[in-house]
Scaffold this motif. Structure first.
Motif, PDB file in Angstrom:
ATOM      1  N   PHE A   1      -2.352 -23.200  -3.378  1.00 43.64           N
ATOM      2  CA  PHE A   1      -1.657 -23.832  -2.352  1.00 43.64           C
ATOM      3  C   PHE A   1      -0.266 -24.276  -2.931  1.00 43.64           C
ATOM      4  CE2 PHE A   1      -5.485 -25.695   0.140  1.00 43.64           C
ATOM      5  CZ  PHE A   1      -5.847 -24.616   0.776  1.00 43.64           C
ATOM      6  N   LYS A   2      -0.074 -24.494  -4.071  1.00 44.46           N
ATOM      7  CA  LYS A   2       0.970 -24.867  -4.626  1.00 44.46           C
ATOM      8  C   LYS A   2       2.008 -23.618  -4.672  1.00 44.46           C
ATOM      9  CE  LYS A   2       0.454 -28.738  -7.875  1.00 44.46           C
ATOM     10  NZ  LYS A   2       0.112 -29.042  -9.314  1.00 44.46           N
ATOM     11  N   SER A   3       1.676 -22.526  -5.113  1.00 42.13           N
ATOM     12  CA  SER A   3       2.491 -21.397  -4.939  1.00 42.13           C
ATOM     13  C   SER A   3       2.680 -21.083  -3.679  1.00 42.13           C
ATOM     14  CB  SER A   3       1.474 -20.044  -5.729  1.00 42.13           C
ATOM     15  OG  SER A   3       0.524 -19.557  -4.928  1.00 42.13           O
ATOM     16  N   LEU A   4       2.185 -21.403  -2.714  1.00 39.50           N
ATOM     17  CA  LEU A   4       2.521 -20.995  -1.120  1.00 39.50           C
ATOM     18  C   LEU A   4       3.558 -22.167  -0.651  1.00 39.50           C
ATOM     19  CD1 LEU A   4      -1.047 -20.059   0.142  1.00 39.50           C
ATOM     20  CD2 LEU A   4       0.869 -18.610  -0.424  1.00 39.50           C
ATOM     21  N   GLY A   5       3.691 -23.246  -1.629  1.00 38.61           N
ATOM     22  CA  GLY A   5       4.628 -24.183  -0.971  1.00 38.61           C
ATOM     23  C   GLY A   5       4.307 -25.651  -0.950  1.00 38.61           C
TER      24      GLY A   5
ATOM     25  N   PRO B   1       4.367 -34.782  -0.501  1.00 39.37           N
ATOM     26  CA  PRO B   1       4.103 -34.071   0.719  1.00 39.37           C
ATOM     27  C   PRO B   1       4.219 -35.084   1.965  1.00 39.37           C
ATOM     28  CG  PRO B   1       2.308 -34.246  -0.450  1.00 39.37           C
ATOM     29  CD  PRO B   1       3.128 -34.880  -1.289  1.00 39.37           C
ATOM     30  N   GLY B   2       4.285 -36.364   2.045  1.00 38.31           N
ATOM     31  CA  GLY B   2       4.557 -37.140   2.902  1.00 38.31           C
ATOM     32  C   GLY B   2       3.096 -37.691   3.570  1.00 38.31           C
TER      33      GLY B   2
ATOM     34  N   SER C   1      -3.636 -36.654  -4.262  1.00 40.09           N
ATOM     35  CA  SER C   1      -2.823 -37.756  -4.665  1.00 40.09           C
ATOM     36  C   SER C   1      -1.897 -37.466  -5.961  1.00 40.09           C
ATOM     37  CB  SER C   1      -4.111 -38.991  -5.234  1.00 40.09           C
ATOM     38  OG  SER C   1      -4.715 -39.090  -4.012  1.00 40.09           O
ATOM     39  N   SER C   2      -2.366 -36.635  -6.766  1.00 40.68           N
ATOM     40  CA  SER C   2      -1.325 -36.487  -7.761  1.00 40.68           C
ATOM     41  C   SER C   2       0.079 -36.061  -7.494  1.00 40.68           C
ATOM     42  CB  SER C   2      -2.069 -35.278  -8.812  1.00 40.68           C
ATOM     43  OG  SER C   2      -1.826 -34.142  -8.201  1.00 40.68           O
ATOM     44  N   LEU C   3      -0.012 -35.424  -6.181  1.00 47.14           N
ATOM     45  CA  LEU C   3       1.428 -35.161  -5.586  1.00 47.14           C
ATOM     46  C   LEU C   3       2.334 -36.122  -4.957  1.00 47.14           C
ATOM     47  CD1 LEU C   3       0.246 -31.866  -3.664  1.00 47.14           C
ATOM     48  CD2 LEU C   3       1.287 -31.975  -6.056  1.00 47.14           C
ATOM     49  N   ARG C   4       1.542 -37.417  -4.920  1.00 45.00           N
ATOM     50  CA  ARG C   4       2.317 -38.868  -4.512  1.00 45.00           C
ATOM     51  C   ARG C   4       2.580 -38.762  -3.215  1.00 45.00           C
ATOM     52  NH1 ARG C   4       7.133 -39.000  -7.583  1.00 45.00           N
ATOM     53  NH2 ARG C   4       6.636 -36.722  -8.069  1.00 45.00           N
TER      54      ARG C   4
ATOM     55  N   LYS D   1       1.912 -36.508  10.947  1.00 38.66           N
ATOM     56  CA  LYS D   1       1.656 -36.102   9.680  1.00 38.66           C
ATOM     57  C   LYS D   1       2.617 -34.913   9.238  1.00 38.66           C
ATOM     58  CE  LYS D   1      -2.432 -38.516   9.427  1.00 38.66           C
ATOM     59  NZ  LYS D   1      -2.289 -39.907   8.783  1.00 38.66           N
ATOM     60  N   ASP D   2       2.671 -34.931   7.857  1.00 36.02           N
ATOM     61  CA  ASP D   2       3.981 -33.818   7.687  1.00 36.02           C
ATOM     62  C   ASP D   2       3.043 -32.752   6.867  1.00 36.02           C
ATOM     63  OD1 ASP D   2       6.270 -35.389   7.553  1.00 36.02           O
ATOM     64  OD2 ASP D   2       5.047 -36.884   6.588  1.00 36.02           O
ATOM     65  N   THR D   3       1.725 -33.142   6.584  1.00 33.93           N
ATOM     66  CA  THR D   3       0.905 -31.923   5.857  1.00 33.93           C
ATOM     67  C   THR D   3      -0.213 -32.153   6.289  1.00 33.93           C
ATOM     68  OG1 THR D   3       2.572 -32.170   3.925  1.00 33.93           O
ATOM     69  CG2 THR D   3       0.665 -31.038   3.570  1.00 33.93           C
TER      70      THR D   3
END
Ligand SMILES: C[S@@+](CC[C@H](N)C(=O)[O-])C[C@H]1O[C@@H](n2cnc3c(N)ncnc32)[C@H](O)[C@@H]1O
Length: 195
Positions: free
Chosen positions: A28-32, A37-38, A55-58, A101-103
């Protein structure tokens, strides 16, 4: 549809976490999927390990929904700061406002939901224009082979990867990334202005 006991146990063991952390989340990270992520919604959050990773993505906020109260109870036990978990059927997310939602993130859930197309429509509705969805699903040919061996009781959701891609486009998404491996499709897609 709720999981059989066999699949519930398989989803809630350490190996599943290793796979999710070491393989699926990096895809998922490699896909963006980016840091911050809001406002994030996770569909079929299970026992909340996806919430730990996300949650680690804040995110600004995180909401996880799942049909099974026993999964939501396990997720709540994790005590994740700021994460909210609700028992909800993803085919009807009317409690979640449109364009809030953003994501949206889905780790392997739609193949459990025969009316999965309705879920894609709900994801388009709750996403803000320009928001992103990250999802991964097995093609139904894999589910059929899997069922012949493990008898987990999948509901026969008839989800093929071409049908999933077509459904995303029909619901106003532009597919921005895809990776196919081992009969799984991993996607990122962006909600266009007019869903
Ligand atoms: C294969 S498990 C995946 C769980 C988690 N995402 C993971 O990757 O470990 C599918 C999850 O989807 C949930 N589910 C099935 N049908 C659902 C529905 N209609 N609405 C919300 N969640 C659903 C199940 O309860 C289960 O927790």
């Amino acid at each position: 549809m709720k999981l059989s006991l066999a699949e519930f146990r398989a989803m809630n063991n350490p190996f599943r976490q290793v796979l999710q952390r070491g393989y699926e989340f990096p895809i998922f990270k490699s896909l963006g999927l980016i840091d911050q992520p809001g406002d994030v919604l996770e569909i079929g959050c299970g026992s909340g390990y996806g919430a730990v990773l996300l949650s680690s993505l804040r995110p600004r906020s995180y909401v996880g929904v799942d049909l099974m109260p026993e999964q939501i109870a396990l997720a709540q036990k994790r005590g994740l700061d700021g994460a909210q978990f609700f028992v909800l059927d993803a085919t009807n997310l009317s409690q979640i406002p449109s364009e809030s939602k953003d994501t949206v993130v889905i780790f392997g859930v739609l193949h459990h939901i025969p009316p999965w197309r309705t879920v894609i429509g709900e994801c388009a509705r709750v996403l803000r224009p320009g928001g992103h969805i990250f999802l991964e699903e097995p093609d139904n040919s894999l589910i059929d082979r899997w069922e012949n061996v493990f008898h987990w009781g999948h509901p026969g959701a008839d989800l093929s990867l071409p049908a999933l891609e077509a459904c995303l486009v029909e619901n106003g998404f532009k597919i921005t990334g895809r990776k196919h491996a081992f009969s799984f499709g991993h996607y990122s897609a962006q909600r266009q202005n007019h869903a």
